[in-house]
Scaffold this motif. Structure first.
Motif, PDB file in Angstrom:
ATOM      1  N   THR A 167      21.632  -0.305 -47.645  1.00  0.00           N
ATOM      2  CA  THR A 167      22.574   0.372 -46.745  1.00  0.00           C
ATOM      3  C   THR A 167      24.031   0.151 -47.136  1.00  0.00           C
ATOM      4  O   THR A 167      24.912   0.878 -46.679  1.00  0.00           O
ATOM      5  CB  THR A 167      22.376  -0.111 -45.300  1.00  0.00           C
ATOM      6  OG1 THR A 167      22.758  -1.497 -45.200  1.00  0.00           O
ATOM      7  CG2 THR A 167      20.930   0.055 -44.857  1.00  0.00           C
ATOM      8  N   THR A 226      24.600   4.767 -43.273  1.00  0.00           N
ATOM      9  CA  THR A 226      24.934   4.207 -41.957  1.00  0.00           C
ATOM     10  C   THR A 226      23.786   4.359 -40.962  1.00  0.00           C
ATOM     11  O   THR A 226      23.603   3.498 -40.100  1.00  0.00           O
ATOM     12  CB  THR A 226      26.195   4.885 -41.401  1.00  0.00           C
ATOM     13  OG1 THR A 226      26.016   6.307 -41.405  1.00  0.00           O
ATOM     14  CG2 THR A 226      27.410   4.537 -42.240  1.00  0.00           C
ATOM     15  N   ARG A 227      23.006   5.444 -41.083  1.00  0.00           N
ATOM     16  CA  ARG A 227      21.878   5.613 -40.160  1.00  0.00           C
ATOM     17  C   ARG A 227      20.868   4.476 -40.320  1.00  0.00           C
ATOM     18  O   ARG A 227      20.458   3.845 -39.341  1.00  0.00           O
ATOM     19  CB  ARG A 227      21.183   6.952 -40.407  1.00  0.00           C
ATOM     20  CG  ARG A 227      19.954   7.165 -39.512  1.00  0.00           C
ATOM     21  CD  ARG A 227      19.228   8.471 -39.810  1.00  0.00           C
ATOM     22  NE  ARG A 227      18.023   8.580 -38.994  1.00  0.00           N
ATOM     23  CZ  ARG A 227      16.850   8.048 -39.333  1.00  0.00           C
ATOM     24  NH1 ARG A 227      16.729   7.362 -40.469  1.00  0.00           N
ATOM     25  NH2 ARG A 227      15.797   8.196 -38.539  1.00  0.00           N
ATOM     26  N   MET A 270      19.991  -2.964 -38.059  1.00  0.00           N
ATOM     27  CA  MET A 270      20.736  -3.855 -37.175  1.00  0.00           C
ATOM     28  C   MET A 270      20.101  -3.923 -35.792  1.00  0.00           C
ATOM     29  O   MET A 270      20.110  -4.974 -35.144  1.00  0.00           O
ATOM     30  CB  MET A 270      22.190  -3.402 -37.065  1.00  0.00           C
ATOM     31  CG  MET A 270      22.992  -3.549 -38.359  1.00  0.00           C
ATOM     32  SD  MET A 270      22.983  -5.232 -39.018  1.00  0.00           S
ATOM     33  CE  MET A 270      23.882  -6.099 -37.722  1.00  0.00           C
ATOM     34  N   LEU A 271      19.543  -2.798 -35.339  1.00  0.00           N
ATOM     35  CA  LEU A 271      18.818  -2.805 -34.061  1.00  0.00           C
ATOM     36  C   LEU A 271      17.623  -3.745 -34.139  1.00  0.00           C
ATOM     37  O   LEU A 271      17.368  -4.542 -33.217  1.00  0.00           O
ATOM     38  CB  LEU A 271      18.364  -1.389 -33.714  1.00  0.00           C
ATOM     39  CG  LEU A 271      17.478  -1.241 -32.466  1.00  0.00           C
ATOM     40  CD1 LEU A 271      18.239  -1.644 -31.205  1.00  0.00           C
ATOM     41  CD2 LEU A 271      16.967   0.203 -32.339  1.00  0.00           C
ATOM     42  N   LEU A 273      21.432   1.626 -41.629  1.00  0.00           N
ATOM     43  CA  LEU A 273      22.101   0.381 -41.262  1.00  0.00           C
ATOM     44  C   LEU A 273      21.958   0.105 -39.771  1.00  0.00           C
ATOM     45  O   LEU A 273      21.604  -1.007 -39.368  1.00  0.00           O
ATOM     46  CB  LEU A 273      23.577   0.445 -41.649  1.00  0.00           C
ATOM     47  CG  LEU A 273      24.463  -0.700 -41.144  1.00  0.00           C
ATOM     48  CD1 LEU A 273      23.987  -2.036 -41.689  1.00  0.00           C
ATOM     49  CD2 LEU A 273      25.921  -0.456 -41.516  1.00  0.00           C
ATOM     50  N   TRP A 274      22.216   1.089 -38.944  1.00  0.00           N
ATOM     51  CA  TRP A 274      22.118   0.888 -37.496  1.00  0.00           C
ATOM     52  C   TRP A 274      20.685   0.606 -37.061  1.00  0.00           C
ATOM     53  O   TRP A 274      20.459  -0.199 -36.146  1.00  0.00           O
ATOM     54  CB  TRP A 274      22.674   2.109 -36.758  1.00  0.00           C
ATOM     55  CG  TRP A 274      24.165   2.172 -36.774  1.00  0.00           C
ATOM     56  CD1 TRP A 274      24.964   3.065 -37.423  1.00  0.00           C
ATOM     57  CD2 TRP A 274      25.057   1.264 -36.096  1.00  0.00           C
ATOM     58  NE1 TRP A 274      26.282   2.786 -37.221  1.00  0.00           N
ATOM     59  CE2 TRP A 274      26.377   1.683 -36.407  1.00  0.00           C
ATOM     60  CE3 TRP A 274      24.881   0.150 -35.291  1.00  0.00           C
ATOM     61  CZ2 TRP A 274      27.506   1.033 -35.921  1.00  0.00           C
ATOM     62  CZ3 TRP A 274      26.000  -0.507 -34.815  1.00  0.00           C
ATOM     63  CH2 TRP A 274      27.290  -0.076 -35.119  1.00  0.00           C
ATOM     64  N   LEU A 275      19.724   1.247 -37.715  1.00  0.00           N
ATOM     65  CA  LEU A 275      18.326   1.005 -37.351  1.00  0.00           C
ATOM     66  C   LEU A 275      17.898  -0.420 -37.727  1.00  0.00           C
ATOM     67  O   LEU A 275      17.195  -1.087 -36.957  1.00  0.00           O
ATOM     68  CB  LEU A 275      17.425   2.032 -38.045  1.00  0.00           C
ATOM     69  CG  LEU A 275      17.604   3.485 -37.584  1.00  0.00           C
ATOM     70  CD1 LEU A 275      16.691   4.416 -38.378  1.00  0.00           C
ATOM     71  CD2 LEU A 275      17.326   3.627 -36.089  1.00  0.00           C
TER      72      LEU A 275
END
Length: 441
Positions: free
Chosen positions: A84, A231-232, A238-239, A234-236
């Motif tokens: 990511t 970034t998509r 990080m979740l 990355l957020w998943l």
């Protein structure tokens, strides 16, 4: 001496010989450490079965599956995070903050891993920070060795200050009914002093590698806008990591293992991202996991021989005398540190916990012994590259980096680890003696 006593003594001697032989192979690097650990494990099982003090079933039971599965799950989560660009982004930010000064960079990284190790376990912290550190070293054209070693050492120190920072702390807190706040109140102040002194010592021992350079890179030229690649995803990820971190905080209340918490987060990431399993499993450092499995089997044989229990009972006999309690506590601290350097920091607490609990049954005071044990196992693992799991993660990442001069040999680790451990234990002993009444309360 009775025949039974002689048999017990011979078993201890045999187990100790196998342990020593395995460590000679590991530290001399005559063969790869994973091969040495496997050879030692099968030898321990074979001689244990031959002399009747160890079995195949006991060997399998000695393998700490919680630790191995936790490592595997976190390695896979980090592998999902790597594409990511999150590491590149964070590396550039930290490199900019350090302004290219290696000394400032070491302090920033060490402070970050120490603080995070207070709320997460130090193994998880190093799994995340080790590849990040290598990236920063590449950006600044530095040798990552001093940074990786310092992070591992100081994450072990920082993790010793809280109930959840190191697995032995959780064992001790559970057995002695010590809550998070009480643990932090007793361990936090001395560990803070030891941490600061250790940083200064590390800066001194690494002064040649950390000398400011005239040809510093202008890190402000690195573009943060192009660091993040997905970034998509990355957020998943990080979740998923957020779920893991949350469960790490509450796992002891929910009655779940840290490894199960990590696999819950990994399962969520797999559902959300749907990576190719073949690619993901290829990112796991199986050599590290097999090495630890072999080491657990070797140490399990030593424990089954009765050697650790014999040592613990000798300390208990000393602690049973109120006049010798302080001496017993200091002896326990240093012996726990020595044992943690050679047999990991989990088997000795497992052996000592029921012995310390037994002192209470005979009316002896055991409260200060808990703190001595926690300090010893928390600081002792820094002495060798295999004394703590975080150490070996740092060593492995240095090898994988391929950067010239980055490889951390066993002797190179001990040249740094032993002085830092001796400094920490000496300071801890002085603080412990000065505030013994508080530790005994």
């Amino acid at each position: 001496m009775s025949g039974t006593a002689q048999a017990v003594d011979s078993n201890m001697l045999i187990a100790a010989t196998v342990l020593a032989g395995s460590y000679v192979l590991i530290f001399s690097e005559l063969i790869h450490r994973t091969s040495a650990a496997l050879l030692g494990a099968v030898t321990m099982i074979a001689v244990g079965m031959l002399f009747g003090f160890y079995s195949q079933e006991a060997a399998i039971s000695s393998i700490d599956a919680n630790t191995l599965l936790l490592l595997a799950a976190m390695m896979m989560l980090v592998a999902l995070l790597r594409p990511t660009g999150a590491f590149e982004y964070t590396a550039i930010v930290i490199a900019r903050l350090s302004r290219g000064d290696p000394r400032r960079l070491l302090i920033y990284l060490s402070l970050a891993v120490s603080l995070i190790s207070m709320v997460l376990d130090n193994v998880t912290t190093i799994i995340v920070f080790a590849p990040l550190t290598v990236l920063i070293a590449r950006i600044l054209k530095l040798n990552p060795l001093p940074f990786l070693m310092s992070e591992a050492i100081l994450s072990n120190v920082g993790g010793a200050s809280t109930l959840v920072g190191d697995p032995p702390n959780i064992m001790i807190g559970s057995a002695a009914h010590i809550d998070f706040t009480t643990f932090l109140a007793h361990m936090g102040p001395p560990i803070a002093v030891i941490w600061a002194a250790t940083v200064l010592l590390l800066l001194g021992m690494f002064r040649a590698e950390l000398a400011p350079r005239d040809d510093r890179l202008r890190t402000e030229h690195f573009d943060l806008r192009h660091a993040l690649k997905d970034t998509r995803s990355l957020w998943l990820v990080m979740l998923s990591l957020g779920l893991v971190v949350f469960l790490f905080f509450v796992h002891h209340h929910l009655g779940i293992f840290p490894s199960f918490a990590a696999f819950l987060g990994l399962a969520l990431a797999l559902v959300l991202l749907r990576p190719r399993p073949e690619d993901l499993f290829g990112e796991v450092n199986w050599s590290v996991l097999v090495f630890f499995a072999g080491l657990f089997v070797i140490v399990g044989g030593v424990e089954s021989s009765g050697l650790l229990e014999l040592l613990g009972r000798q300390l208990a006999a000393l602690a049973a005398d109120p006049a010798q309690l302080l001496l017993a506590c200091l002896a326990l601290m240093w012996i726990a540190a020595a044992m943690s350097a050679v047999v990991d920091n989990s088997p000795f607490p497992v052996t000592m916990i029921p012995i310390i609990l037994g002192l209470e049954a005979i009316g002896a005071q055991n409260t200060p012994l808990w703190w001595a044990l926690a300090i010893g196992v928390g600081l002792g693992g820094n002495s060798t590259h295999i004394g703590a799991t975080a150490n070996l993660i740092a060593v492995t990442e240095a090898e994988r980096s391929g950067i010239p001069g980055a490889r951390i040999t066993p002797l190179a680790w001990m040249r740094i680890g032993i002085p830092t451990t001796l400094l920490g234990l000496t300071m801890a002993s002085i603080i412990y003696v000065a505030f013994f009444e508080q530790f005994a309360a």
